[in-house]
Design a protein around this motif. Sequence first.
Motif, PDB file in Angstrom:
ATOM      1  N   LEU A 112       0.882  -1.089   0.151  1.00 20.77           N
ATOM      2  CA  LEU A 112      -0.062  -0.001  -0.065  1.00 20.77           C
ATOM      3  C   LEU A 112       0.834   1.218   0.057  1.00 20.77           C
ATOM      4  O   LEU A 112       0.735   2.307  -0.703  1.00 20.77           O
ATOM      5  CB  LEU A 112      -1.018   0.029   1.214  1.00 20.77           C
ATOM      6  CG  LEU A 112      -2.394  -0.956   1.076  1.00 20.77           C
ATOM      7  CD1 LEU A 112      -2.895  -0.962   2.362  1.00 20.77           C
ATOM      8  CD2 LEU A 112      -3.157  -0.553   0.024  1.00 20.77           C
ATOM      9  N   ALA A 113       1.856   1.048   0.798  1.00 23.82           N
ATOM     10  CA  ALA A 113       2.997   2.305   0.698  1.00 23.82           C
ATOM     11  C   ALA A 113       3.375   2.472  -0.696  1.00 23.82           C
ATOM     12  O   ALA A 113       3.693   3.781  -1.023  1.00 23.82           O
ATOM     13  CB  ALA A 113       4.094   2.248   1.694  1.00 23.82           C
ATOM     14  N   VAL A 114       4.072   1.606  -1.362  1.00 23.77           N
ATOM     15  CA  VAL A 114       4.063   1.738  -2.860  1.00 23.77           C
ATOM     16  C   VAL A 114       3.328   2.504  -3.697  1.00 23.77           C
ATOM     17  O   VAL A 114       3.655   3.506  -4.323  1.00 23.77           O
ATOM     18  CB  VAL A 114       4.413   0.273  -3.447  1.00 23.77           C
ATOM     19  CG1 VAL A 114       4.717   0.527  -4.852  1.00 23.77           C
ATOM     20  CG2 VAL A 114       5.643  -0.302  -2.708  1.00 23.77           C
ATOM     21  N   ARG A 115       1.872   2.422  -3.288  1.00 23.97           N
ATOM     22  CA  ARG A 115       1.069   3.045  -4.163  1.00 23.97           C
ATOM     23  C   ARG A 115       0.632   4.109  -3.547  1.00 23.97           C
ATOM     24  O   ARG A 115       0.438   5.019  -4.506  1.00 23.97           O
ATOM     25  CB  ARG A 115      -0.417   2.030  -4.423  1.00 23.97           C
ATOM     26  CG  ARG A 115       0.029   0.724  -5.105  1.00 23.97           C
ATOM     27  CD  ARG A 115      -1.119  -0.220  -5.133  1.00 23.97           C
ATOM     28  NE  ARG A 115      -2.291   0.413  -5.665  1.00 23.97           N
ATOM     29  CZ  ARG A 115      -3.572   0.206  -5.499  1.00 23.97           C
ATOM     30  NH1 ARG A 115      -3.878  -0.812  -4.812  1.00 23.97           N
ATOM     31  NH2 ARG A 115      -4.627   0.666  -6.514  1.00 23.97           N
ATOM     32  N   PHE A 116       0.342   4.385  -2.341  1.00 18.31           N
ATOM     33  CA  PHE A 116      -0.122   5.639  -1.830  1.00 18.31           C
ATOM     34  C   PHE A 116       0.726   6.001  -0.792  1.00 18.31           C
ATOM     35  O   PHE A 116       0.215   7.423  -0.208  1.00 18.31           O
ATOM     36  CB  PHE A 116      -1.539   5.361  -1.372  1.00 18.31           C
ATOM     37  CG  PHE A 116      -2.530   4.616  -2.170  1.00 18.31           C
ATOM     38  CD1 PHE A 116      -2.890   5.120  -3.597  1.00 18.31           C
ATOM     39  CD2 PHE A 116      -2.887   3.246  -2.087  1.00 18.31           C
ATOM     40  CE1 PHE A 116      -3.595   4.602  -4.593  1.00 18.31           C
ATOM     41  CE2 PHE A 116      -3.742   2.636  -2.907  1.00 18.31           C
ATOM     42  CZ  PHE A 116      -4.239   3.174  -4.209  1.00 18.31           C
ATOM     43  N   GLY A 117       1.693   5.825  -0.055  1.00 18.56           N
ATOM     44  CA  GLY A 117       2.385   6.391   0.844  1.00 18.56           C
ATOM     45  C   GLY A 117       1.741   5.792   2.327  1.00 18.56           C
ATOM     46  O   GLY A 117       0.962   4.943   2.340  1.00 18.56           O
TER      47      GLY A 117
END
Length: 189
Positions: free
Chosen positions: A99-104
């Motif tokens: 999720l961090a990859v996509r949205f931080g």
Amino acid sequence: MTNSVESKPGKRDRLIEAAVRAFYEQGVEKTTIADIARIAEVPVGNVYYYFKTKDQLIEAAIGAHARTLDRLIAELDRIDEPRERLKALVQGWVDERELAVRFGCPFGSLTAELHKRADPLDGSAAEVMRVLVDWAERQFAAIGRPDARDLAVALIASYQGISLLTNTFRDPDLMSAEGDRLRRWIDAM
């Protein structure tokens, strides 16, 4: 007779969940009330029954993040040792690396965006972040560190920074590597 069909959460709760998701995935400024209504599967006109303004939805989303953090802290506090609590927190971050990859970071992104606005909602968001820093400080203090506050700030800052880099470079391995480093750092105390 028991109803085997699970019912959806109420409209208000669905709207709040949808706001949290939309603000995370799209950002506050790009998200419209219509977007939130669509995600929540609620007619747009019904949104105004529960929330008169987008700012009320933002405030509700901040409250949802606060409740999520409270549940997380309660779960972590069931772990006996403060070092293990801190490492479990770090592992939770690593587990969410895709999720961090996509949205931080879900909450860090919202907080950063709200600080660009000229309204009091950024203060509400800062209070939620402060809860996490205060909890981490208590863990470092329980380990016996006189510099507990500084260490707590460093831990949360490290996560926020690696969330940004993980998102910027679209590389989940960055979050994994930082998680490993943070766990070694905690163990070394």
